[in-house]
Design a protein around this motif. Sequence first.
Motif, short mmCIF file in Angstrom:
data_model
loop_
_atom_site.label_atom_id
_atom_site.label_comp_id
_atom_site.label_asym_id
_atom_site.label_seq_id
_atom_site.Cartn_x
_atom_site.Cartn_y
_atom_site.Cartn_z
N MET A 1 45.27 34.75 27.92
CA MET A 1 44.80 35.50 29.00
C MET A 1 45.90 35.36 30.04
O MET A 1 46.63 34.34 30.52
N ASP A 2 46.15 36.54 30.98
CA ASP A 2 47.06 36.54 31.86
C ASP A 2 46.53 35.73 32.95
O ASP A 2 45.45 35.77 33.57
N TYR A 3 47.65 35.14 33.51
CA TYR A 3 47.22 34.03 34.65
C TYR A 3 46.99 34.70 36.02
O TYR A 3 46.15 34.30 36.82
N THR A 4 47.46 35.83 36.19
CA THR A 4 47.27 36.78 37.34
C THR A 4 45.80 37.19 37.26
O THR A 4 45.15 36.89 38.54
N LEU A 5 45.26 37.55 36.33
CA LEU A 5 44.02 38.01 36.45
C LEU A 5 42.99 36.83 36.31
O LEU A 5 42.09 36.90 37.30
N LEU A 6 43.27 35.69 35.97
CA LEU A 6 42.56 34.42 35.95
C LEU A 6 42.61 33.69 37.72
O LEU A 6 41.67 33.44 38.14
N LEU A 7 43.89 33.87 38.22
CA LEU A 7 43.72 33.54 39.61
C LEU A 7 42.80 34.54 40.55
O LEU A 7 42.29 33.95 41.28
N ILE A 8 42.86 35.77 40.30
CA ILE A 8 42.10 36.61 40.93
C ILE A 8 40.64 36.46 40.72
O ILE A 8 39.60 36.30 41.59
N VAL A 9 40.39 36.35 39.40
CA VAL A 9 38.90 36.21 39.19
C VAL A 9 38.25 34.48 39.70
O VAL A 9 37.32 34.58 40.40
N ALA A 10 39.31 33.65 39.70
CA ALA A 10 38.97 32.51 40.42
C ALA A 10 38.85 32.66 41.97
O ALA A 10 37.84 32.01 42.58
N TYR A 11 39.72 33.41 42.46
CA TYR A 11 39.46 33.75 43.93
C TYR A 11 38.34 34.37 44.24
O TYR A 11 37.40 33.83 45.35
N PHE A 12 37.76 35.38 43.60
CA PHE A 12 36.52 36.24 43.82
C PHE A 12 35.50 35.12 43.54
O PHE A 12 34.39 35.10 44.34
N ALA A 13 35.41 34.27 42.59
CA ALA A 13 34.43 33.35 42.59
C ALA A 13 34.39 32.41 43.52
O ALA A 13 32.89 31.95 44.03
N LEU A 14 35.28 31.78 43.97
CA LEU A 14 35.22 30.89 45.33
C LEU A 14 34.76 31.43 46.46
O LEU A 14 33.91 30.91 47.09
N LEU A 15 35.17 32.73 46.76
CA LEU A 15 34.73 33.56 47.66
C LEU A 15 33.00 33.71 47.68
O LEU A 15 32.31 33.53 48.69
N ALA A 16 32.45 34.00 46.43
CA ALA A 16 31.12 34.36 46.27
C ALA A 16 30.31 32.99 46.44
O ALA A 16 29.31 33.13 46.90
N ILE A 17 30.78 31.80 46.09
CA ILE A 17 30.19 30.56 46.27
C ILE A 17 30.01 30.41 47.75
O ILE A 17 29.17 29.71 48.16
N ASN A 18 31.28 30.55 48.51
CA ASN A 18 31.31 30.37 49.75
C ASN A 18 30.24 31.32 50.53
O ASN A 18 29.58 30.99 51.58
N LEU A 19 30.26 32.29 50.07
CA LEU A 19 29.35 33.43 50.68
C LEU A 19 27.95 33.03 50.83
O LEU A 19 26.91 33.27 51.37
N ARG A 20 27.40 32.79 49.36
CA ARG A 20 26.09 32.01 48.97
C ARG A 20 25.82 31.05 50.08
O ARG A 20 24.54 30.79 50.55
#
Length: 179
Positions: A1-20
């Motif tokens: 898996m491409d590390y860039t895609l993994l970092l983007i997904v992790a970033y948005f997941a962290l934002l979603a957790i924080n928003l919740r």
Amino acid sequence: MDYTLLLIVAYFALLAINLRKRWGVIEGPWLFFFRAFFPNWKFYHGINPAPRLYVRGQSESGDWTDWRLLYPRIPRQAWHLFHNAAVNLALTHQNLVDHLANDINDLPDGADIRERVTYQLVSRLAREAIEGGSWGHAPMMQASPVARLCAYQFELRVELPDGASSERMLQSPVVPTWN
């Protein structure tokens, strides 16, 4: 898996957790970068006063120019449907001005807007404009740049689209250029 895609997904997941946790409130210096993915959608709420950036420069002789509006209005061309980097840059600059206006409105009591990233970026944008910057081949301002600029200043005004009403929201201190 491409590390860039993994970092983007992790970033948005962290934002979603924080928003919740915060129920939709986006705060904090690292969450500021989330705004870069989305434009400011507040203009869809109706025709309201909008923030506009004005800039003036001081020559070495001490004379100030008139306040000049820095607002992206680049003539559209058919090829912009395929490649419009200059238009995108101009709209990004206006979006930055919109975000500064929002930051001013959301500023806690006793806080200094000059510490915000948006303020610092708009200050650099103002300097670039007064020194003759351009969006591609389109100049940022219609007036000629100040020769031998020694200082500049910018204002953020809230204006109606027809320009009939204008209210100053922020005026920067005089900023030396240190050429």
